[in-house]
Design an enzyme around this catalytic site. Structure first.
Site, PDB file in Angstrom:
ATOM      1  N   TYR A 142       0.827  -1.215   0.000  1.00 49.77           N
ATOM      2  CA  TYR A 142       0.000   0.000   0.000  1.00 49.77           C
ATOM      3  C   TYR A 142       0.862   1.266   0.000  1.00 49.77           C
ATOM      4  O   TYR A 142       0.448   2.305  -0.504  1.00 49.77           O
ATOM      5  CB  TYR A 142      -0.892   0.052   1.252  1.00 49.77           C
ATOM      6  N   LYS A 192       3.137 -14.992   2.903  1.00 49.69           N
ATOM      7  CA  LYS A 192       3.395 -15.764   1.674  1.00 49.69           C
ATOM      8  C   LYS A 192       4.898 -15.981   1.590  1.00 49.69           C
ATOM      9  O   LYS A 192       5.564 -15.614   0.619  1.00 49.69           O
ATOM     10  CB  LYS A 192       2.825 -14.988   0.470  1.00 49.69           C
ATOM     11  N   ASP A 225      -2.871 -18.112   0.823  1.00 52.42           N
ATOM     12  CA  ASP A 225      -3.830 -18.850  -0.016  1.00 52.42           C
ATOM     13  C   ASP A 225      -4.500 -19.946   0.806  1.00 52.42           C
ATOM     14  O   ASP A 225      -5.720 -20.144   0.754  1.00 52.42           O
ATOM     15  CB  ASP A 225      -3.158 -19.404  -1.289  1.00 52.42           C
ATOM     16  N   ASP A 249      -6.552  -6.915   4.223  1.00 55.00           N
ATOM     17  CA  ASP A 249      -7.660  -6.279   3.507  1.00 55.00           C
ATOM     18  C   ASP A 249      -8.539  -7.365   2.871  1.00 55.00           C
ATOM     19  O   ASP A 249      -9.768  -7.362   3.013  1.00 55.00           O
ATOM     20  CB  ASP A 249      -7.090  -5.352   2.420  1.00 55.00           C
ATOM     21  N   ASP A 253     -12.507  -8.977   4.293  1.00 53.69           N
ATOM     22  CA  ASP A 253     -13.749  -9.002   3.494  1.00 53.69           C
ATOM     23  C   ASP A 253     -14.274 -10.431   3.386  1.00 53.69           C
ATOM     24  O   ASP A 253     -15.475 -10.674   3.509  1.00 53.69           O
ATOM     25  CB  ASP A 253     -13.507  -8.459   2.074  1.00 53.69           C
TER      26      ASP A 253
HETATM   27  C1  IPM Z   1     -10.545  -1.101   3.891  1.00 58.08           C
HETATM   28  C2  IPM Z   1     -10.759  -0.516   2.518  1.00 58.08           C
HETATM   29  C3  IPM Z   1      -9.593   0.411   2.188  1.00 58.08           C
HETATM   30  C4  IPM Z   1      -8.326  -0.420   2.167  1.00 58.08           C
HETATM   31  C5  IPM Z   1      -9.762   1.214   0.885  1.00 58.08           C
HETATM   32  C6  IPM Z   1     -11.052   1.995   0.862  1.00 58.08           C
HETATM   33  C7  IPM Z   1      -8.582   2.111   0.623  1.00 58.08           C
HETATM   34  O1  IPM Z   1     -10.916  -1.517   1.584  1.00 58.08           O
HETATM   35  O2  IPM Z   1     -10.459  -0.327   4.865  1.00 58.08           O
HETATM   36  O3  IPM Z   1     -10.487  -2.325   4.001  1.00 58.08           O
HETATM   37  O4  IPM Z   1      -7.961  -0.989   1.129  1.00 58.08           O
HETATM   38  O5  IPM Z   1      -7.670  -0.490   3.204  1.00 58.08           O
HETATM   39 MG    MG Z   2     -11.033  -3.479   2.399  1.00 55.64          MG
END
Ligand code: IPM
Ligand code: MG
Length: 360
Positions: A142, A192, A225, A249, A253
């Site tokens: 990042y 990884k 993975d 990240d 999700d």
């Molecule tokens: C998160 C989001 C952010 C990230 C984006 C919006 C930059 O996906 O907080 O998980 O990638 O960290």
């Molecule tokens: Mg995110």
């Protein structure tokens, strides 16, 4: 009572709608003299580009530095998505994280029993699921340099740098080990290391810290993975997961789907002195302005604010219990409803307030 200065950054898309519900929650505890929160607003993301030509304007940076903690809605707009990198809404969030040294991102993944059959994963794998993902938040690909574009023989190429230093790994790992001592004494580190040098430093550093300082915590390593697969195969094998920025990240999700909806998960981003609290979901422009977004992730982020920044476990528990009660009563927003019967964003907020009033 100690005054707390909270900066509100509603941001884009559904951000302002969920922030409205967060404010209702703060107001109720203020009115019962259970908190003395003074709040102020600032722009971040797309709205800040529109109003100030910068996703993280100086005014916002100043207010952020002066506040005790920050609540953030979401950033991201369709309108600005093709802007150059520095003028993308997401840069506002990344600059906020970097400039406040928010290296720790805490993402709890837990189930409300009333939603156990909403997940796409079988419910018998999910009973009492309670995982915490600790994501390193201001390093990795990042922020790694060099980054950019190059054009060789008219073959446009984008490139980024993935990197982790021992110091960066040690400080996030220390947080994960300390947290695990208050839980099950078990940490899974995800990397990884079979391919990436950054991950090899990650793994070596955690191994050493484990041997030297945390011999009583059970540490295991998993490739990312495999971790992605194991999260679905047997989620309850995990307790504390510690991982880098990009893997965290993605895995968070994925993990949100265990709970039934990404609209359920809060997060805390912490430095050694300040906390930013925000839902893990994005600005969801497709449903913005329709009053259908689930405010629970935002309201749970308020609960995390009480827990981490105000050290008030009592209020934090009242908020969580009230959400649990509302879900038991069968009050659902669209994303967690199983039928056409669902309530609006503000009706969900009101239902939670009604439960809170039973405790305060
Ligand atoms: C998160 C989001 C952010 C990230 C984006 C919006 C930059 O996906 O907080 O998980 O990638 O960290
Ligand atoms: Mg995110």
């Amino acid at each position: 009572m100690k005054k707390t200065n909270v900066l509100l950054l509603p941001g884009d898309g559904v951000g302002p709608e969920i922030m409205q519900e967060a404010i209702k929650i703060i107001d109720i505890f203020n009115s019962k003299n259970m908190s003395e929160i003074v709040y102020d607003y600032a722009d971040i993301g797309g709205i800040a580009i529109d109003n100030h030509g910068n996703p993280y304007p100086e005014q916002t940076a100043q207010k952020a530095k002066q506040s005790d903690c920050i609540l953030l809605g979401a950033v991201g707009t369709k309108k600005h998505e093709n802007n150059e990198n520095n003028l993308k809404p997401e840069m506002g969030l990344l600059n906020l994280r970097k400039s406040l040294d928010l290296y720790i991102n805490v993402r709890p993944v837990f189930i409300f029993q009333s939603l156990i059959d909403r997940s796409s994963v079988k419910s018998d794998l999910l009973n009492n699921l309670d995982i915490v993902i600790i994501r390193e938040l201001i390093g990795d690909v990042y922020f790694g340099e060099p980054r950019g574009f190059k054009n060789q023989d008219s073959n446009k190429t984008g490139f980024n740098t993935m990197s982790y230093s021992q110091d960066e790994v040690n400080r996030i790992a220390k947080y994960a080990f300390e947290l695990s001592k208050k839980r099950n004494g078990k940490v899974t580190s995800v990397d990884k290391a079979n391919v990436l040098e950054a991950s090899q430093v990650w793994r070596e550093s955690i191994e050493k810290l484990s041997k030297d300082t945390y011999p009583d915590v059970k540490l295991s390593h998993m490739y990312v993975d495999n971790a992605a697969m194991q999260l679905i195969r047997e989620p309850k094998q995990f307790d504390v997961i510690v991982t880098g920025n990009l893997f965290g990240d993605i895995l968070s999700d994925e993990a949100s789907m265990l709970t039934g909806s990404i609209g359920m998960l809060p997060s805390a981003s912490l430095s050694d002195t300040i906390g930013v609290y925000e839902p893990i979901h994005g600005s969801a422009p497709d449903i913005a302005g329709q009053s259908v977004v689930n405010p629970i992730a935002m309201i749970l982020s308020v609960a995390m604010m009480f827990e981490y920044s105000l050290n008030d476990l009592k209020v934090s528990k009242i908020i969580k219990d009230s959400i649990e009660n509302v879900l038991k009563l069968g009050v659902f927003t669209q994303d967690i409803a199983q039928s056409d019967k669902h309530v609006s964003t503000s009706a969900m907020g009101d239902a939670i307030i009604k439960e809170i009033k039973k405790y305060v």
